[in-house]
Write an enzyme that holds these catalytic residues in place. Structure first.
Site, PDB file in Angstrom:
ATOM      1  N   SER A  19       0.730  -1.136  -0.077  1.00  0.00           N
ATOM      2  CA  SER A  19       0.086   0.060   0.006  1.00  0.00           C
ATOM      3  C   SER A  19       0.790   1.380   0.025  1.00  0.00           C
ATOM      4  CB  SER A  19      -0.746  -0.041   1.261  1.00  0.00           C
ATOM      5  OG  SER A  19      -1.488   1.327   1.335  1.00  0.00           O
ATOM      6  N   TYR A  46      -2.083   0.428  10.637  1.00  0.00           N
ATOM      7  CA  TYR A  46      -2.352  -0.206   9.096  1.00  0.00           C
ATOM      8  C   TYR A  46      -0.999   0.222   8.755  1.00  0.00           C
ATOM      9  CZ  TYR A  46      -3.921  -0.477   4.474  1.00  0.00           C
ATOM     10  OH  TYR A  46      -3.899  -1.068   2.997  1.00  0.00           O
TER      11      TYR A  46
HETATM   12  C1  8X3 Z   1      -4.979   1.703   1.139  1.00  0.00           C
HETATM   13  C2  8X3 Z   1      -4.473   3.074   1.024  1.00  0.00           C
HETATM   14  O1  8X3 Z   1      -4.766   5.350   1.996  1.00  0.00           O
HETATM   15  O2  8X3 Z   1      -6.245   3.945   2.824  1.00  0.00           O
HETATM   16  O3  8X3 Z   1      -4.168   0.700   1.324  1.00  0.00           O
HETATM   17  O4  8X3 Z   1      -3.805   3.817   3.398  1.00  0.00           O
HETATM   18  S1  8X3 Z   1      -4.943   3.855   2.502  1.00  0.00           S
END
Ligand code: 8X3
Length: 258
Positions: A143, A156
């Site tokens: 990502s 995340y």
């Molecule tokens: C997804 C992109 O911007 O939501 O992996 O982190 S974000």
């Protein structure tokens, strides 16, 4: 890749998290490129349905129920895939968008488990088959969150940085073997589930992620880049592709028509 006759076995591709979104789109795309695709995902009905749809389009596809965080299950799955050319590590996702000051450690753990340990489990289990193919490719779908942070990104962003590091390190360690390591880092992709899962089913919060953005990427856009990367000649290693919609200049700079 051109269509193959039945005398020549098709190359094999495994896609994790293939029951929807980027994973399902990638399985469809690789099947259309001539791969026999093995779709792995936790949700049986959904992954079976995607495989059935691909077979209905005249391609080869099989579905397996797999939780990538279950190491024993991953090892058993690997035993069923003796021949392999492409592994797409796509399973993963986000949980929550809380600040570091108040984020839930359980969310952080779960994200590390699915994004990093899941990729580690599947890659370790399938690397021997990829190497034995004489021309293997590991794809890590990370990502843009693996390349820069943003407020509320928290666990995340940390997990995706871990996944990026896994890809970079593996590439260093296996250089000289016939396996390349490709990282695809998508930015804003509008799928049915990514934001909804992140916000625990709150559709209003999920919709705000894409509010006013003319054209977020689609799962097909990402599948297209994966399909392109893995079909380059074997000596060409696409180390890293960062893919964003035109309206997104960075993780925190998004043009919205509101
Ligand atoms: C997804 C992109 O911007 O939501 O992996 O982190 S974000």
């Amino acid at each position: 890749m051109t269509a193959r006759t039945s005398a020549v076995p098709s190359p094999v591709a495994v896609v994790t998290g293939a029951s929807g979104g980027i994973g399902a789109a990638t399985a469809r795309r690789l099947a259309a490129e001539g791969y026999r695709v093995v779709l792995a995902a936790r949700r049986e009905e959904r992954v079976e349905a995607v495989a059935r749809e691909i077979r209905g389009a005249g391609h080869q596809a099989e579905a397996y129920v797999l939780d990538v965080t279950d190491r024993a299950a991953v090892e058993e799955f690997a035993g069923r895939v003796p021949t392999l050319h492409v592994l797409v590590n796509n399973a993963g996702g986000a949980l929550g968008a809380d600040p570091v000051a108040s984020g839930d450690p359980d969310d952080w753990r779960r994200m590390y488990e699915t994004n990093v340990i899941g990729t580690l489990n599947v890659t370790q289990a399938l690397l021997p088959a990829l190497t034995a193919s004489g021309d293997g490719t590991v794809v890590v779908v990370s990502s843009t969150a693996g390349h820069g942070t943003y407020e509320g990104g928290g666990g995340y962003v940390a997990a995706k940085h871990g996944e990026h590091v896994l890809a970079e390190t593996l590439r260093l360690e296996i250089v000289g073997t016939p396996v390349r390591v490709v990282e695809i880092a998508p930015g804003m992709v509008k799928t049915d589930e990514f934001a909804l899962t992140r916000f625990r089913g709150d559709a209003e919060k999920a919709a705000k992620v894409y509010a006013g953005v003319a054209e977020p990427l689609t799962a097909d856009d990402v599948a297209d880049t994966i399909g392109w990367a893995v079909t380059r000649p074997a000596h060409v290693n696409i180390d890293l592709l960062v893919v964003r919609p035109r309206a997104q200049a960075s993780n925190t700079k998004v043009h919205r028509d509101l």
